[in-house]
Motif scaffolding. Structure first.
Motif, PDB file in Angstrom:
ATOM      1  N   VAL A  13       0.838  -1.203   0.000  1.00  0.00           N
ATOM      2  CA  VAL A  13       0.000   0.000   0.000  1.00  0.00           C
ATOM      3  C   VAL A  13       0.869   1.248   0.000  1.00  0.00           C
ATOM      4  O   VAL A  13       0.593   2.220  -0.723  1.00  0.00           O
ATOM      5  CB  VAL A  13      -0.952  -0.014   1.210  1.00  0.00           C
ATOM      6  CG1 VAL A  13      -1.707   1.305   1.317  1.00  0.00           C
ATOM      7  CG2 VAL A  13      -1.945  -1.168   1.081  1.00  0.00           C
ATOM      8  N   SER A  14       1.935   1.243   0.783  1.00  0.00           N
ATOM      9  CA  SER A  14       2.842   2.391   0.805  1.00  0.00           C
ATOM     10  C   SER A  14       3.503   2.593  -0.557  1.00  0.00           C
ATOM     11  O   SER A  14       3.641   3.731  -1.034  1.00  0.00           O
ATOM     12  CB  SER A  14       3.921   2.190   1.877  1.00  0.00           C
ATOM     13  OG  SER A  14       3.356   2.146   3.166  1.00  0.00           O
ATOM     14  N   ALA A  15       3.894   1.488  -1.191  1.00  0.00           N
ATOM     15  CA  ALA A  15       4.537   1.581  -2.499  1.00  0.00           C
ATOM     16  C   ALA A  15       3.578   2.144  -3.538  1.00  0.00           C
ATOM     17  O   ALA A  15       3.951   3.004  -4.357  1.00  0.00           O
ATOM     18  CB  ALA A  15       5.036   0.204  -2.930  1.00  0.00           C
ATOM     19  N   ALA A  16       2.333   1.680  -3.523  1.00  0.00           N
ATOM     20  CA  ALA A  16       1.341   2.192  -4.476  1.00  0.00           C
ATOM     21  C   ALA A  16       1.096   3.678  -4.246  1.00  0.00           C
ATOM     22  O   ALA A  16       1.020   4.468  -5.199  1.00  0.00           O
ATOM     23  CB  ALA A  16       0.040   1.405  -4.346  1.00  0.00           C
ATOM     24  N   SER A  17       0.989   4.063  -2.994  1.00  0.00           N
ATOM     25  CA  SER A  17       0.731   5.468  -2.679  1.00  0.00           C
ATOM     26  C   SER A  17       1.881   6.361  -3.122  1.00  0.00           C
ATOM     27  O   SER A  17       1.671   7.430  -3.715  1.00  0.00           O
ATOM     28  CB  SER A  17       0.496   5.613  -1.168  1.00  0.00           C
ATOM     29  OG  SER A  17       0.164   6.945  -0.836  1.00  0.00           O
ATOM     30  N   LEU A  18       3.106   5.907  -2.866  1.00  0.00           N
ATOM     31  CA  LEU A  18       4.270   6.685  -3.290  1.00  0.00           C
ATOM     32  C   LEU A  18       4.324   6.827  -4.810  1.00  0.00           C
ATOM     33  O   LEU A  18       4.609   7.907  -5.340  1.00  0.00           O
ATOM     34  CB  LEU A  18       5.554   6.023  -2.787  1.00  0.00           C
ATOM     35  CG  LEU A  18       5.929   6.248  -1.323  1.00  0.00           C
ATOM     36  CD1 LEU A  18       7.138   5.390  -0.965  1.00  0.00           C
ATOM     37  CD2 LEU A  18       6.230   7.709  -1.053  1.00  0.00           C
ATOM     38  N   SER A  19       4.026   5.730  -5.496  1.00  0.00           N
ATOM     39  CA  SER A  19       4.101   5.784  -6.959  1.00  0.00           C
ATOM     40  C   SER A  19       3.075   6.749  -7.534  1.00  0.00           C
ATOM     41  O   SER A  19       3.345   7.444  -8.523  1.00  0.00           O
ATOM     42  CB  SER A  19       3.891   4.385  -7.553  1.00  0.00           C
ATOM     43  OG  SER A  19       2.541   3.976  -7.439  1.00  0.00           O
ATOM     44  N   LEU A  20       1.907   6.808  -6.926  1.00  0.00           N
ATOM     45  CA  LEU A  20       0.847   7.688  -7.426  1.00  0.00           C
ATOM     46  C   LEU A  20       1.128   9.160  -7.128  1.00  0.00           C
ATOM     47  O   LEU A  20       0.479  10.042  -7.702  1.00  0.00           O
ATOM     48  CB  LEU A  20      -0.499   7.271  -6.836  1.00  0.00           C
ATOM     49  CG  LEU A  20      -0.996   5.892  -7.283  1.00  0.00           C
ATOM     50  CD1 LEU A  20      -2.251   5.497  -6.515  1.00  0.00           C
ATOM     51  CD2 LEU A  20      -1.257   5.865  -8.784  1.00  0.00           C
ATOM     52  N   ARG A  21       2.072   9.428  -6.231  1.00  0.00           N
ATOM     53  CA  ARG A  21       2.484  10.812  -5.964  1.00  0.00           C
ATOM     54  C   ARG A  21       3.453  11.326  -7.017  1.00  0.00           C
ATOM     55  O   ARG A  21       3.754  12.522  -7.060  1.00  0.00           O
ATOM     56  CB  ARG A  21       3.142  10.906  -4.586  1.00  0.00           C
ATOM     57  CG  ARG A  21       2.224  10.608  -3.419  1.00  0.00           C
ATOM     58  CD  ARG A  21       1.185  11.682  -3.221  1.00  0.00           C
ATOM     59  NE  ARG A  21       0.332  11.409  -2.066  1.00  0.00           N
ATOM     60  CZ  ARG A  21      -0.678  12.176  -1.697  1.00  0.00           C
ATOM     61  NH1 ARG A  21      -0.984  13.262  -2.411  1.00  0.00           N
ATOM     62  NH2 ARG A  21      -1.419  11.872  -0.661  1.00  0.00           N
ATOM     63  N   GLY A  22       3.966  10.405  -7.856  1.00  0.00           N
ATOM     64  CA  GLY A  22       4.896  10.808  -8.911  1.00  0.00           C
ATOM     65  C   GLY A  22       4.272  10.644 -10.274  1.00  0.00           C
ATOM     66  O   GLY A  22       3.081  10.339 -10.416  1.00  0.00           O
TER      67      GLY A  22
END
Length: 460
Positions: free
Chosen positions: A410-419
């Motif tokens: 979930v953290s990885a998905a969230s970080l990716s969507l911020r970029g």
């Protein structure tokens, strides 16, 4: 390169896709070949090697081997019928697979755990033999359980290296074998990763079959999770590990709506969902490989988090989640490994976390580049993770590890969507690094229970 979503997400039984499902499948394959032979066998023998020997008892590999030779297969296993077959074998030392008559099989004599001689093809090796009335071997096969319930003979494993060059590979419209090719095809076609994966599946199945099959996978995942969330007690195996998911879930539900609940409590929800699945797996229940049994909790936990905690989530988008996750899992399996015995837990929970991160990023509206980035972040931060189950049981640290894999996803998905999808380390590089790390990792840390937590935690 084509690997079906239904190959990665397979319905089976716990506790291990490599040690339980694989040997059962191998047994069924062996019986099929034996039925085609011109002679009549009088007995059976089995020998387990490598990781199948070292952690076989804890992973119930002995039970799975007997059941496979009795004619059971993971996808349709009836627990009561299986227990009856095992009890009958204990009493009579006979197995009676369909079409082969009564075959002598005494587990104390005919099922061997060979700790000294690893087979050359893979860490999970086994030999199955048929014998005549004098006990001499008249038919023999070597099988390798390569992770996720996949089984290859020694000949098939030898040919596996030629897959990329094979003209016999299935012809699909988007045959990407790397993340770079996947992104290139997405850009040129204008399609999402899930859409390309769906179009590949359509070569073999109708739209209705694909959707119904995917929803069936989710239903089995959810049923497994629900059982885990409502069942307590002590897990089998002798470690006296207590199920915790039910109690934690009840506390979380009681706290729901309280104004002072800390934001980080959402991590407890995700962990509990994953732990519920893996407690069921540890108890030998029905699970879905995602991509393995030992990592079966991570993907469904992230789906449940998305459905129950993210505004706007809908079950109608579950096929997009699973298709995207399968595309990533296929790349990992094709270019590295999903087997803990081959590459450590980075290959199991690490792969599952990457799959879950990609699926979540997709249903949250991510571009193909953001989806690939999410998978890379999740996999990168599992690199080097060992597989060191205490007493060979798929319990410690496996159950909690799935929860942390879900949180990372979930953290990885969230970080990716911020970029915007651009990032420094490509997913292909992370997969190749995982392959090299697994190759160089000591066998003590690859599902043998000879190192790590397995030897540093008292297990009695």
């Amino acid at each position: 390169m084509f690997l079906s979503v239904f190959d990665l997400f397979k319905v089976g039984v716990g506790p291990s896709s490599s040690h339980t499902m694989g040997p059962m499948v191998a047994g069924a394959r062996f019986l099929d070949e034996l039925r085609q032979q011109p002679f009549r066998a009088h007995g059976l023998k089995a020998s387990l090697h490598g990781s199948l020997a070292f952690t076989g008892k804890g992973h119930a590999t002995d039970r799975a081997t007997i059941l496979g030779l009795a004619g059971f297969v993971p996808a349709t296993l009836d627990a009561d019928a299986a227990e009856s077959a095992l009890a009958a074998n204990r009493a009579t030392r006979i197995l009676s697979p369909e079409g082969l008559g009564d075959l002598v099989f005494d587990p104390d004599r005919d099922l061997r755990f060979d700790f000294d001689h690893a087979l050359p093809g893979h860490a999970n090796g086994m030999t199955l033999s048929a014998t005549d009335a004098q006990g001499d071997v008249i038919f023999h096969r070597i099988y390798y359980s390569i992770g996720g319930g996949f089984v290859l003979t020694d000949d098939e494993l030898a040919r596996k290296g030629d897959e990329k060059r094979s003209d016999d590979a299935p012809k699909v419209p988007y045959p990407f074998s790397s993340a770079a090719e996947m992104l290139e095809m997405a850009a040129s076609s204008g399609k999402s990763i899930a859409r390309m994966k769906h179009d590949n599946e359509r070569v073999f199945r109708s739209d209705a079959e694909i959707r119904d099959g995917l929803m069936r996978i989710w239903q089995v995942m959810r049923d497994c999770m629900d059982r885990g969330l409502t069942t307590d007690g002590i897990l089998p195996g002798g470690l006296s590990v207590r199920r915790r998911a039910k109690a934690i879930h009840e506390k979380l539900r009681a706290e729901r709506g309280m104004n002072l609940t800390a934001p980080h409590v959402i991590n407890d929800w995700m962990s509990t969902y994953a732990m519920a699945v893996n407690e069921e797996n540890a108890a030998g229940g029905q699970v879905v490989t995602a991509p393995t049994n030992g990592a079966a909790g991570t993907v469904p936990a992230v789906i449940r988090y998305w459905l129950d905690h993210v505004p706007g989530a809908s079950e109608r988008d579950i096929p997009e989640f699973l298709l995207t996750a399968a595309a990533i899992g296929g790349l990992v399996k094709h270019n590295a490994s999903i087997s803990g015995a081959e590459a450590g837990c980075q290959a199991e929970v690490g792969s599952a976390s990457a799959m879950a991160a990609a699926g979540l990023a997709a249903v949250l509206g991510g571009t193909p580049e953001q989806v690939e980035n999410a998978a890379e972040i999740a996999l990168e931060h599992h690199l080097g993770m060992t597989c060191d189950p205490v007493r060979g049981l798929v319990q410690v640290p496996c159950i909690e590890r799935n929860g942390l894999g879900a949180i990372k996803a979930v953290s990885a998905a969230s970080l990716s969507l911020r970029g915007d999808g651009s990032h420094f380390v490509p997913l292909d590089a992370a997969i190749e690094t995982m392959r090299q790390t697994g190759r160089d990792m000591s066998d003590k840390y690859k599902e043998t229970s000879l190192g790590g937590l397995a030897v540093n935690v008292p297990n009695c």
